[in-house]
Design an enzyme around this catalytic site. Structure first.
Site, PDB file in Angstrom:
ATOM      1  N   VAL A  12      29.614  50.876  45.908  1.00  0.00           N
ATOM      2  CA  VAL A  12      29.658  52.223  44.628  1.00  0.00           C
ATOM      3  C   VAL A  12      29.369  53.650  45.571  1.00  0.00           C
ATOM      4  O   VAL A  12      29.904  54.434  45.357  1.00  0.00           O
ATOM      5  CB  VAL A  12      28.253  51.995  44.312  1.00  0.00           C
ATOM      6  N   LYS A  36      29.122  47.895  59.158  1.00  0.00           N
ATOM      7  CA  LYS A  36      29.741  48.619  58.270  1.00  0.00           C
ATOM      8  C   LYS A  36      30.522  49.874  58.579  1.00  0.00           C
ATOM      9  O   LYS A  36      31.360  50.666  58.800  1.00  0.00           O
ATOM     10  CB  LYS A  36      29.451  48.785  57.400  1.00  0.00           C
ATOM     11  N   CYS A 264      26.817  43.135  38.777  1.00  0.00           N
ATOM     12  CA  CYS A 264      26.385  43.974  37.225  1.00  0.00           C
ATOM     13  C   CYS A 264      25.325  43.461  36.731  1.00  0.00           C
ATOM     14  O   CYS A 264      24.780  43.289  35.781  1.00  0.00           O
ATOM     15  CB  CYS A 264      26.727  45.196  37.730  1.00  0.00           C
ATOM     16  N   LYS A 325      36.428  39.176  39.302  1.00  0.00           N
ATOM     17  CA  LYS A 325      37.470  39.635  38.345  1.00  0.00           C
ATOM     18  C   LYS A 325      38.542  39.834  39.896  1.00  0.00           C
ATOM     19  O   LYS A 325      38.373  39.787  40.492  1.00  0.00           O
ATOM     20  CB  LYS A 325      37.096  40.404  37.240  1.00  0.00           C
TER      21      LYS A 325
END
Ligand code: NAD
Length: 437
Positions: A12, A36, A264, A325
């Site tokens: 996000v 990161k 989520c 997914k």
């Protein structure tokens, strides 16, 4: 143009940083994960998200987007601070607020001027009020702030598109000044249409939970209808497509599958149930959606076991798709985790392939084999299981697969393989809720 710090550079935070810099703001993305930040500063994108790299690099070149580990000075130099750290699930099902709480502490220590403190992380209803109280009690005299809840609705896999062309932007705040500044940072979005919904903080927090829970509920519902279809001679594709033609229902989220996962839906449903319990409100539909999803994940194992003559023990199973997914490398709560555990428990051998998520899954399972090529994973396997709806699995070369497999079993948990071709080639197959040809 506003100076914005985004705290938490994950799925996000990074997409938000890239999107807001694309809108013309000057954005610093910060994170406690130094590795990161170093990667990002050397042009390496730590997550897979279609379309992200190009737009990120463009905004870095235009000097609107920066990455830093210096959280304190980034806060001091920004007018808007957006919190986008994780809120994973605790063992009890509540949202774990450790990361948000520690960020709020750092913000309080660095409030040097008027700032908007904006939460984009999904947080329990009432969190905004608590953050305001914490900041007020740690207040440095003469410093001012406003609080905004601005939940995020992007979907991994289409996050860039979702951020740049959102259905709606929810801005929950009691402050007119903060509302107007937040509208400003999203300005390019409402030149033609106005997707902004102004609410109070609690409504904004609730909108996020209510939306995710509704979508999850819809998935559990269609999965249960699909399961029943298998026993009554109905075909879920005909059923779902006709249902979806009804504008009151819509055709979105009516695809049956192996149960929802991701970072989520599972945790947000559990968290909303936990919130309702605290308020002594019974939310039966949410509990049913959670239980139906657990059963659906378990059902994939049962289907596999029933499909293969002689069971799973010592069978080589090619598992196609590891991410929860398509178009993401995120494996959090993926149904593939459940089926891998099941196969291992039953003594089967997993040959895993995912176009992007092999690395992510190998952090959870180092006792299965990973392949870089889909046909290598399938080679000499007894059964092939499709777990994720990646496009490349829609176009598998079935005659080739028939030649290279040891046996002929296929479990298609996403209903993406053509059943008449499977039958013509002599595969023994199963899927979710379809009439077999
Ligand atoms: P993530 O785990 O990918 O990223 C969180 C980042 O925060 C990590 O990089 C971590 O190192 C960093 N972080 C943790 N503590 C920090 C600190 N004290 N200071 C600075 N950085 C810190 O999480 P995510 O998937 O991006 O989700 C973030 C939030 O957004 C969650 O509340 C989630 O529910 C919500 N959300 C996620 C999605 C999604 O699709 N992933 C969509 C909408 C909303």
């Amino acid at each position: 143009m506003k100076n914005i710090t985004i705290i938490g550079t994950g799925y996000v935070g990074l997409v938000t940083g890239v999107g807001l810099s694309e809108f013309g703001n000057r954005v610093i993305c910060v994170d406690i994960d130094n590795d990161k930040i170093s990667k990002l500063n050397s042009g390496v994108i730590p997550i897979y998200e279609p379309g992200l790299e190009e737009i990120l690099k463009r905004n870095v070149r235009c000097e609107r987007l920066y990455f830093s580990s210096d959280i304190s000075s980034s806060i001091k130099n920004s007018e808007v601070i957006i919190v986008a750290v994780g809120t994973p699930m605790t063992d009890k099902g509540n949202a774990n607020m450790y990361y948000v709480d520690s960020v709020v502490k750092v913000i309080a220590e660095n409030l040097n001027d008027y700032k908007i403190i904006c939460t984009k992380s999904t947080v329990p209803i009432g969190t905004g009020k608590k953050i305001i109280n914490t900041l007020i009690s740690d207040f440095t005299e003469g410093v001012d702030f406003d609080y905004v809840s601005n939940p995020e609705f992007l979907r991994e896999g289409s996050a860039v598109k979702d951020f740049l062309w959102p259905d709606r932007i929810v801005i929950g705040t009691a402050s007119k000044k903060a509302y107007s500044i937040m509208c400003d940072i999203y300005r390019p979005l409402y030149i033609n249409k106005n997707p902004i919904k102004h609410t109070n903080v609690e409504s904004a927090e609730m909108i996020k939970y209510a939306s995710n829970s509704f979508l999850a509920l819809k998935i559990s519902y269609i999965n249960e209808i699909a399961n029943l279809c298998e026993h009554v001679g109905a075909d879920i594709h005909d059923v779902a497509s006709a249902m979806g033609q009804d504008g009151r229902i819509s055709d979105k989220f009516l695809h049956p599958g192996p149960g929802f996962g991701g970072s989520c839906f599972p945790k947000d449903l559990e968290s909303l149930v936990a919130i309702s319990k605290e308020k002594n409100i019974n939310m039966e539909t949410l509990k049913a959606a959670i239980n139906a999803n657990k059963s659906q994940k378990a059902k994939m194992g049962t289907k596999l076991e029933n499909l293969i003559d002689g069971g799973i023990k010592n069978k080589h199973i090619a598992l196609l798709g590891l991410s929860f997914k398509a178009n993401t490398d995120d494996v959090r709560e993926s149904s593939s985790i459940d089926i891998i555990e099941f196969i291992i428990k039953k003594g089967g051998i997993v040959r895993a392939y995912d176009p992007i998520a092999n690395d992510s899954m190998s952090k959870l399972f180092n006792n299965i084999s990973y392949y870089d090529d889909v046909y290598e994973a399938i080679n000499e396997s007894d059964c092939l299981v499709i777990m994720t709806e990646w496009n490349e699995f829609r176009a598998l070369d079935l005659p080739r697969i028939k030649n290279i497999m040891n046996d002929r079993y296929i479990l298609d948990t996403r209903n993406i393989i053509n059943m008449s071709e499977l039958s013509r080639l002599g595969f023994v197959y199963d899927n979710i809720g379809r009439i077999k040809i």
